[in-house]
Write a protein that holds these residues in place. Sequence first.
Motif, mmCIF file in Angstrom:
data_model
loop_
_atom_site.group_PDB
_atom_site.id
_atom_site.type_symbol
_atom_site.label_atom_id
_atom_site.label_comp_id
_atom_site.label_asym_id
_atom_site.label_seq_id
_atom_site.Cartn_x
_atom_site.Cartn_y
_atom_site.Cartn_z
ATOM 1 N N GLY A 61 0.796 -1.222 0.000
ATOM 2 C CA GLY A 61 0.000 0.000 0.000
ATOM 3 C C GLY A 61 0.826 1.268 0.000
ATOM 4 N N ARG A 62 2.154 1.131 -0.004
ATOM 5 C CA ARG A 62 3.009 2.311 -0.055
ATOM 6 C C ARG A 62 2.985 2.931 -1.458
ATOM 7 N NH1 ARG A 62 8.575 -0.179 1.649
ATOM 8 N NH2 ARG A 62 7.672 -1.835 0.369
ATOM 9 N N ILE A 63 3.130 4.246 -1.513
ATOM 10 C CA ILE A 63 3.265 4.906 -2.810
ATOM 11 C C ILE A 63 4.615 4.550 -3.415
ATOM 12 C CG2 ILE A 63 3.275 7.123 -4.014
ATOM 13 C CD1 ILE A 63 1.793 8.275 -1.528
ATOM 14 N N SER A 64 5.645 4.608 -2.598
ATOM 15 C CA SER A 64 7.008 4.331 -3.053
ATOM 16 C C SER A 64 7.671 3.358 -2.085
ATOM 17 C CB SER A 64 7.820 5.627 -3.114
ATOM 18 O OG SER A 64 8.267 5.985 -1.815
ATOM 19 N N PRO A 65 8.793 2.772 -2.465
ATOM 20 C CA PRO A 65 9.501 1.890 -1.530
ATOM 21 C C PRO A 65 9.991 2.614 -0.283
ATOM 22 C CG PRO A 65 10.268 1.525 -3.781
ATOM 23 C CD PRO A 65 9.418 2.763 -3.806
ATOM 24 N N THR A 66 10.031 3.936 -0.311
ATOM 25 C CA THR A 66 10.522 4.703 0.834
ATOM 26 C C THR A 66 9.391 5.413 1.578
ATOM 27 O OG1 THR A 66 11.072 6.474 -0.727
ATOM 28 C CG2 THR A 66 12.859 5.028 -0.038
ATOM 29 N N ASP A 67 8.167 4.937 1.400
ATOM 30 C CA ASP A 67 7.034 5.518 2.117
ATOM 31 C C ASP A 67 6.956 5.011 3.555
ATOM 32 O OD1 ASP A 67 6.125 6.996 -0.035
ATOM 33 O OD2 ASP A 67 4.043 6.440 0.333
ATOM 34 N N LEU A 68 6.352 5.833 4.401
ATOM 35 C CA LEU A 68 6.114 5.460 5.791
ATOM 36 C C LEU A 68 5.017 4.404 5.862
ATOM 37 C CD1 LEU A 68 7.131 6.352 8.627
ATOM 38 C CD2 LEU A 68 5.139 7.855 8.735
ATOM 39 N N GLY A 69 5.141 3.497 6.828
ATOM 40 C CA GLY A 69 4.126 2.475 7.037
ATOM 41 C C GLY A 69 3.858 2.250 8.515
ATOM 42 N N GLY A 88 0.628 2.846 -6.308
ATOM 43 C CA GLY A 88 1.792 2.385 -5.564
ATOM 44 C C GLY A 88 2.936 1.987 -6.477
ATOM 45 N N SER A 89 4.004 1.473 -5.862
ATOM 46 C CA SER A 89 5.190 1.019 -6.589
ATOM 47 C C SER A 89 5.713 2.109 -7.510
ATOM 48 C CB SER A 89 4.881 -0.256 -7.396
ATOM 49 O OG SER A 89 6.072 -0.805 -7.939
ATOM 50 N N SER A 90 5.902 3.304 -6.957
ATOM 51 C CA SER A 90 6.352 4.458 -7.733
ATOM 52 C C SER A 90 7.659 5.012 -7.179
ATOM 53 C CB SER A 90 5.296 5.568 -7.696
ATOM 54 O OG SER A 90 4.077 5.128 -8.262
ATOM 55 N N GLN A 146 6.013 4.939 -12.336
ATOM 56 C CA GLN A 146 5.760 3.614 -11.788
ATOM 57 C C GLN A 146 6.996 2.733 -11.928
ATOM 58 O OE1 GLN A 146 3.383 0.536 -13.882
ATOM 59 N NE2 GLN A 146 2.013 0.607 -12.108
ATOM 60 N N ILE A 147 7.311 2.000 -10.865
ATOM 61 C CA ILE A 147 8.370 0.991 -10.915
ATOM 62 C C ILE A 147 7.719 -0.309 -11.381
ATOM 63 C CG2 ILE A 147 10.123 -0.243 -9.598
ATOM 64 C CD1 ILE A 147 9.990 2.055 -7.528
ATOM 65 N N GLU A 155 13.403 -4.835 -9.377
ATOM 66 C CA GLU A 155 13.885 -5.223 -8.046
ATOM 67 C C GLU A 155 13.123 -4.516 -6.932
ATOM 68 O OE1 GLU A 155 18.049 -5.214 -5.440
ATOM 69 O OE2 GLU A 155 18.044 -4.591 -7.538
ATOM 70 N N ARG A 156 12.818 -3.244 -7.091
ATOM 71 C CA ARG A 156 12.160 -2.474 -6.028
ATOM 72 C C ARG A 156 10.661 -2.330 -6.243
ATOM 73 N NH1 ARG A 156 13.527 2.421 -6.834
ATOM 74 N NH2 ARG A 156 13.256 3.267 -4.738
ATOM 75 N N GLY A 157 10.124 -2.987 -7.265
ATOM 76 C CA GLY A 157 8.711 -2.819 -7.586
ATOM 77 C C GLY A 157 7.844 -3.942 -7.062
#
Length: 371
Positions: free
Chosen positions: A64-72, A108-110, A119-120, A125-127
Motif C-alpha cells: 500500500g506504499r506509494i514508493s519503496p521509501t514511504d512510511l508504514g 503504488g510502486s512508484s 511507476q516501478i 527489483e524495487r517494484g
Amino acid sequence: MPHLFEPLQLGQLRLANRIVVAPMCQYSADEGSATDWHLLHLGHLALSGAGLLTIEATAVTAEGRISPTDLGLYSDANEAALERVLAAVRRHSPIPVAIQLAHAGRKGSSEAPWDGGAQIPPDAERGWRTEAPSAVAHAEGEAPPQALDRAGLARLRDTFAQAAVRAARLGIDGIEVHAAHGYLLHQFLSPLANRREDEYGGSRENRMRFPLEVFEAVRAAFPAGRPVWARVSATDWVPGGWELEDTIAFAQALKARGSAAIHVSSGGVSPAQKIALGPGYQVPFAQRIKEAVGLPVIAVGLITEPEQADAIVRGGQADAVALARAMLYDPRWPWHAAAKLGAQVAAPKQYWRAQPREHKDLFAGAHYGQR
C-alpha cells in the motif's frame, strides 16, 4: 481574537487553534519505518504553534506504499520506529498528533517525486504488483493492478483496523482515513477507476461501500474518545468522474458512522484532470460540504496568507485550514500569522527570546530574563 486562533473541538480532541499541519509524504522511510529524517521533520513542525500536526500518508501494508521509501504502520518495526519519533515530539511539544492511514492502490510502486515519480515495474527489483478495485492502470503505459477479490477486501479492512490499533498504542490523538488524491479508497469511489460489477461497483452507493467499511473498521478499532475523520477529493476534475454531489453523499454517510470532520481536497485519480488553480481554489468545496453535512470541515489548497486563512474561518467557509507547502516553506507560519493578526501562539521556552519587541505578547505565557 482572530477566528483562526480560536480553539476547535474535534470530538473530544481540543485544538488550540484552527491551523492544521497537513500530512506531507517525505519518501524517507526504511522498509516503512520512520528514520532520523522523520525525527527532524516532525520535531520541528511540532514547534510550529499549529493546532494539530498530521503525520504523512502512512501505509497499512507494504504493497500500500506509494514508493519503496514511504512510511508504514504494518509491522512491529514500523511501530517501534514511530514510537521513538513521537516520544521526542511529546517531550518538547504539547501539540496533538494525528496520523493519516492510507493505501496507494494502483498508484503504488512508484519512484519518489525527485526521482521522477514514475511507476516501478512489478518485475523490477524495487517494484511490486499493485492492487486496486479493478484491473485498470492509472496512466497509459503502466502495468495494470490486480483487481481485489473478496478475500483481498477483507484482508485490507483488517490491515486498516490493525494499523488503527497500532496508532492507539502509540498514543496518536486522531486518525485521518485517506480517501482522496487517487489512492485506493478514492479509486473505489470514482467510476474512472472502479469498473467492478459486484456490490462494490456500479452505483454510487456500491462504490462507497468499501471505503465506508474501512472507515467503520478504523473507527471500531480506535478508542472511542479519540476522533476519526476522512480526507476526500471533492471532485476528480474529469467529466464522468466523482463530483461534489457524490462527495456530499459520502460525507453524510461518514457522519452517520461517527466521522468527527471532513478534510476537503480534490483530484488525483486521473492524469486527465484539469484543475482550475488559484488561491483557496478548493475552499468553495469545503463550504458546500459544511453547509450540506453539518460536520466540521478542514479546507486545504493554496491557502498561504494569514488574512486569507482567517477570512475563510471567519466567513464560515471552513472550521480549520490545513497547510502543507506553505508550512514547509515557513515552519513558523503560525507564529507569523499570530503576529500579523494580533493573536497569541504557543512557543517552546527555549525560543521565547525570539519574541519581537513590537509583539511582546505574541508567545503565550512567555517571560525571559537574561543576565
